[in-house]
Design an enzyme around this catalytic site. Sequence first.
Site, PDB file in Angstrom:
ATOM      1  CD  GLU A   1      34.490  50.033  32.791  1.00  0.00           C
ATOM      2  OE1 GLU A   1      35.351  49.864  31.902  1.00  0.00           O
ATOM      3  OE2 GLU A   1      33.499  50.778  32.631  1.00  0.00           O
TER       4      GLU A   1
ATOM      5  CB  CYS B   1      42.485  47.148  31.383  1.00  0.00           C
ATOM      6  SG  CYS B   1      42.145  48.918  31.400  1.00  0.00           S
TER       7      CYS B   1
HETATM    8  P1  NAD Z   1      40.674  40.115  39.392  1.00  0.00           P
HETATM    9  O1  NAD Z   1      39.424  39.849  38.635  1.00  0.00           O
HETATM   10  O2  NAD Z   1      41.506  38.958  39.805  1.00  0.00           O
HETATM   11  O3  NAD Z   1      40.362  40.921  40.746  1.00  0.00           O
HETATM   12  C1  NAD Z   1      39.684  42.161  40.730  1.00  0.00           C
HETATM   13  C2  NAD Z   1      39.029  42.397  42.067  1.00  0.00           C
HETATM   14  O4  NAD Z   1      38.004  41.419  42.259  1.00  0.00           O
HETATM   15  C3  NAD Z   1      39.949  42.282  43.282  1.00  0.00           C
HETATM   16  O5  NAD Z   1      39.602  43.290  44.206  1.00  0.00           O
HETATM   17  C4  NAD Z   1      39.608  40.909  43.835  1.00  0.00           C
HETATM   18  O6  NAD Z   1      39.829  40.786  45.208  1.00  0.00           O
HETATM   19  C5  NAD Z   1      38.126  40.840  43.547  1.00  0.00           C
HETATM   20  N1  NAD Z   1      37.565  39.487  43.523  1.00  0.00           N
HETATM   21  C6  NAD Z   1      38.205  38.315  43.448  1.00  0.00           C
HETATM   22  N2  NAD Z   1      37.309  37.297  43.431  1.00  0.00           N
HETATM   23  C7  NAD Z   1      36.086  37.855  43.504  1.00  0.00           C
HETATM   24  C8  NAD Z   1      34.750  37.351  43.503  1.00  0.00           C
HETATM   25  N3  NAD Z   1      34.508  36.043  43.450  1.00  0.00           N
HETATM   26  N4  NAD Z   1      33.735  38.240  43.564  1.00  0.00           N
HETATM   27  C9  NAD Z   1      33.971  39.555  43.597  1.00  0.00           C
HETATM   28  N5  NAD Z   1      35.198  40.098  43.588  1.00  0.00           N
HETATM   29  C10 NAD Z   1      36.251  39.258  43.538  1.00  0.00           C
HETATM   30  O7  NAD Z   1      41.497  41.142  38.504  1.00  0.00           O
HETATM   31  P2  NAD Z   1      42.945  41.718  38.763  1.00  0.00           P
HETATM   32  O8  NAD Z   1      43.940  40.631  38.537  1.00  0.00           O
HETATM   33  O9  NAD Z   1      42.968  42.474  40.030  1.00  0.00           O
HETATM   34  O10 NAD Z   1      43.036  42.805  37.590  1.00  0.00           O
HETATM   35  C11 NAD Z   1      43.491  42.488  36.317  1.00  0.00           C
HETATM   36  C12 NAD Z   1      42.351  42.382  35.346  1.00  0.00           C
HETATM   37  O11 NAD Z   1      41.560  43.539  35.410  1.00  0.00           O
HETATM   38  C13 NAD Z   1      42.820  42.288  33.915  1.00  0.00           C
HETATM   39  O12 NAD Z   1      42.030  41.361  33.232  1.00  0.00           O
HETATM   40  C14 NAD Z   1      42.591  43.690  33.382  1.00  0.00           C
HETATM   41  O13 NAD Z   1      42.437  43.772  31.990  1.00  0.00           O
HETATM   42  C15 NAD Z   1      41.353  44.069  34.108  1.00  0.00           C
HETATM   43  N6  NAD Z   1      41.231  45.514  34.172  1.00  0.00           N
HETATM   44  C16 NAD Z   1      40.239  46.127  33.482  1.00  0.00           C
HETATM   45  C17 NAD Z   1      40.140  47.499  33.504  1.00  0.00           C
HETATM   46  C18 NAD Z   1      39.061  48.227  32.765  1.00  0.00           C
HETATM   47  O14 NAD Z   1      38.906  49.421  33.022  1.00  0.00           O
HETATM   48  N7  NAD Z   1      38.326  47.602  31.887  1.00  0.00           N
HETATM   49  C19 NAD Z   1      41.049  48.244  34.242  1.00  0.00           C
HETATM   50  C20 NAD Z   1      42.044  47.582  34.936  1.00  0.00           C
HETATM   51  C21 NAD Z   1      42.124  46.214  34.903  1.00  0.00           C
END
Ligand code: NAD
Length: 498
Positions: free
Chosen positions: A244, A278
């Site tokens: 997502e 998002c």
């Molecule tokens: P992010 O990708 O930086 O982090 C998301 C999660 O992934 C966190 O828990 C983080 O600790 C973890 N993470 C970090 N590095 C990782 C790795 N190498 N392997 C696995 N997990 C890892 O995203 P964010 O800044 O927390 O969230 C914002 C983003 O999320 C935006 O791009 C937004 O559009 C998207 N988002 C999408 C939805 C959806 O439903 N499609 C909903 C909310 C947010």
Amino acid sequence: MSVPNDGSIVGVAPSATPGVSPSAGPAVLPDADQLVRVPFERLRAAWRAQTTPPDVKARLAVLAKLQAWIVAHQEDIAKAISADFGHRSHHETIAAELALAATDLQHTRAQLSSWARPESRATFWGFLPASSRLVRQPLGIVGIVVPWNYPFQLAVMPLTAAIAAGNRVLLKPSELTPRTGELVRAMVKEVFPPDQVDVVTGGADVGGAFARLPFDHLFFTGSTSVGRMVMRAAAENLTPVTLELGGKSPVLVHASYDPARAAESVAAGKLLNAGQTCIAPDYVLIAPERVDAFVKGYERSVTQMYPRIVDNPDYTSIINDRHYARLDALLADAVKKGATVKQINPANEAVGDSRKFFPTLVLGATPDMALMQDEIFGPILPVVAVTSVDDAIRFVNDNPRPLALYYFDDDGARVENVLARTTSGGASVNATLYHMAQHDMPFGGVGASGMGRYHGFDGFRTFSHEKSVFYQTRLNGTASLRPPYGKMFGALMKLFVR
Ligand code: NAD
């Protein structure tokens, strides 16, 4: 548990390694791989030890407990999220975290018995009177990675679906929302036995280790760049993923549509959670002669919703200084490359240390500007003039496939035309955001905005294995399909191969 000003959390391990409870014991704390491996193995051992997966009655009972916990802890949840953000509107938390999670739970509990029932499928006439059924069974151990922007809802909604489908779950909240993460941990502890659902906390290192675990399904919500890493890690174990992700969700306004009406809806969708959503409208494509009216309508709507920004408890802060600086840099880059920036600050306030970012319009944005390339994820809205619907569609299709698309037009045929010629995860017509709040519709991205889907029945399906089962009858004609092939075989094949 108390939260001092420095952001650390009193009540968890005093030494800095995240996710390790004081009872974990050893002086040398485990590295990220061990940290995630221990609870994973506990879940897997419990999965292997169970004679049958939890039946629907047991799943309904635990989902009811989860719902009751949420209802009872509304204030704690709102406080934790607000502390994590610096400030988060209480109303926004109630609507976009709690109401969404609670109504999804209600819907799931009301429908689960019928979703879980085996589904009769047609049996090919050549095999009659046998019967065929699709049986949905739990996958096993599911990993759920949560981002910071809706740190409660985006943990609970996938959790609801995974539990409804009968799985065991390991959750990883975001390191940027540590208080909410600890609350989710407390919730899980009170609602579920530790061998049914567990929580690990930590940053990218823990996330990376988490993605390397041999889950039966990995559900990731977050950025497209991290999504790529998650999928790469999951591929090693052939773990199926739901991603997502984010992206730039466009708004298209037809020249015949009242720009002020469109602006009202776009402003509401954009400024929820200060644009850190998002599916927030990312930029607007509108006819050149309508730009001024749209801008005026947007400024009016913002002023009506938020006569004050910094002082307004319903205007949410940017999550941290890094993201605040990122938004500032997007504007600086746009100005440097020739754009006009219109900041909306109705009460002429100073930001101080509130981390509130004023709603801002950007006029004259061009594709070479960073804010037309990266997901904005904040209250900045570029308004781009396009001369026709065809040009707007071309613009959208020249870019990665968005998570959402918003089209404003009262002409039904044109609406269908735009929807048919663009591909986005979801879409709302003459509105923003609301398609994601429909529990009976799948939510998910396409292309760069993600893969897979959840919410309601589609979430239940995502976390289920759909097994095709053929039930033979004692009396049947399949002997003719075996050697030595006789006349009946020949006659049947003649009927089939034509
Ligand atoms: P992010 O990708 O930086 O982090 C998301 C999660 O992934 C966190 O828990 C983080 O600790 C973890 N993470 C970090 N590095 C990782 C790795 N190498 N392997 C696995 N997990 C890892 O995203 P964010 O800044 O927390 O969230 C914002 C983003 O999320 C935006 O791009 C937004 O559009 C998207 N988002 C999408 C939805 C959806 O439903 N499609 C909903 C909310 C947010």
